[in-house]
Design a protein around this motif. Structure first.
Motif, PDB file in Angstrom:
ATOM      1  N   GLY A 160       1.619  -3.763  -1.595  1.00 47.36           N
ATOM      2  CA  GLY A 160       2.912  -3.047  -1.951  1.00 47.36           C
ATOM      3  C   GLY A 160       3.152  -1.856  -1.215  1.00 47.36           C
ATOM      4  N   GLN A 161       2.413  -1.621  -0.156  1.00 47.61           N
ATOM      5  CA  GLN A 161       2.653  -0.434   0.695  1.00 47.61           C
ATOM      6  C   GLN A 161       3.871  -0.662   1.969  1.00 47.61           C
ATOM      7  OE1 GLN A 161       2.750   3.017   0.812  1.00 47.61           O
ATOM      8  NE2 GLN A 161       0.803   2.887   0.520  1.00 47.61           N
ATOM      9  N   SER A 162       4.557   0.417   1.912  1.00 48.29           N
ATOM     10  CA  SER A 162       5.821   0.069   2.875  1.00 48.29           C
ATOM     11  C   SER A 162       5.151   0.382   4.161  1.00 48.29           C
ATOM     12  CB  SER A 162       6.786   0.944   2.467  1.00 48.29           C
ATOM     13  OG  SER A 162       6.592   2.348   2.973  1.00 48.29           O
ATOM     14  N   LEU A 163       5.909  -0.274   5.223  1.00 48.27           N
ATOM     15  CA  LEU A 163       5.588   0.011   6.693  1.00 48.27           C
ATOM     16  C   LEU A 163       5.767   1.315   7.189  1.00 48.27           C
ATOM     17  CD1 LEU A 163       4.837  -1.502   9.276  1.00 48.27           C
ATOM     18  CD2 LEU A 163       7.264  -2.062   9.658  1.00 48.27           C
ATOM     19  N   ASP A 164       7.025   2.019   6.750  1.00 49.81           N
ATOM     20  CA  ASP A 164       7.506   3.498   7.014  1.00 49.81           C
ATOM     21  C   ASP A 164       6.202   4.385   6.486  1.00 49.81           C
ATOM     22  OD1 ASP A 164       9.688   2.544   7.928  1.00 49.81           O
ATOM     23  OD2 ASP A 164      10.834   3.161   6.366  1.00 49.81           O
ATOM     24  N   HIS A 165       5.289   3.759   5.695  1.00 49.48           N
ATOM     25  CA  HIS A 165       4.252   4.806   5.058  1.00 49.48           C
ATOM     26  C   HIS A 165       3.172   4.984   6.257  1.00 49.48           C
ATOM     27  CE1 HIS A 165       0.953   6.409   2.745  1.00 49.48           C
ATOM     28  NE2 HIS A 165       0.170   5.699   3.430  1.00 49.48           N
ATOM     29  N   PHE A 166       3.133   4.166   7.031  1.00 51.52           N
ATOM     30  CA  PHE A 166       2.052   4.300   8.200  1.00 51.52           C
ATOM     31  C   PHE A 166       2.869   4.630   9.674  1.00 51.52           C
ATOM     32  CE2 PHE A 166       0.708   1.128   5.495  1.00 51.52           C
ATOM     33  CZ  PHE A 166      -0.467   1.581   5.177  1.00 51.52           C
ATOM     34  N   LYS A 167       4.318   4.708   9.360  1.00 52.47           N
ATOM     35  CA  LYS A 167       4.918   5.198  10.851  1.00 52.47           C
ATOM     36  C   LYS A 167       4.565   6.421  11.398  1.00 52.47           C
ATOM     37  CE  LYS A 167       9.087   4.295  12.930  1.00 52.47           C
ATOM     38  NZ  LYS A 167      10.074   3.259  12.945  1.00 52.47           N
TER      39      LYS A 167
END
Length: 108
Positions: A65-72
């Protein structure tokens, strides 16, 4: 590329390397620094450049459920361009803050 063109290119590069005083260490360092920078970072320090197959840690986080943008990662800020105008010390200027100080000098 055929063998003759390859040999010619190698000779040209050797000549230019000698001309500029480039050492094998300089080349190795430059090539090592050219590695693609990470664009995504996990909390445990895992990184991904955004190229190739997505790593397992990121696949798992997205499926949870985590977004890719969270890790950007934020892009590196550009180095400030130094001003071509000399600095001015306004502490001793009797006109600082007045309309006279805001007028451009016409004596240039």
């Amino acid at each position: 590329m055929d063998e003759r063109k390859r040999d010619s290119m190698i000779a040209y590069l050797r000549h230019r390397i000698e001309e500029f005083g480039i050492t094998p260490e300089d080349l190795a360092s430059a090539l090592a620094n050219e590695q693609t920078e990470a664009r995504y970072l996990s909390a445990t320090g895992d990184t991904w450049t955004g190229e190739g197959e997505m790593p397992q840690w990121l696949k798992q986080a997205i499926s949870a459920g985590q977004s890719l943008d969270h890790f950007k990662l934020a892009p590196k800020a550009a180095q400030p361009v130094p001003s071509s105008r000399p600095g001015v010390d306004w502490r001793n200027d009797p006109f600082a803050g007045t309309p006279l100080a805001r007028q451009e000098s016409h004596s240039r």
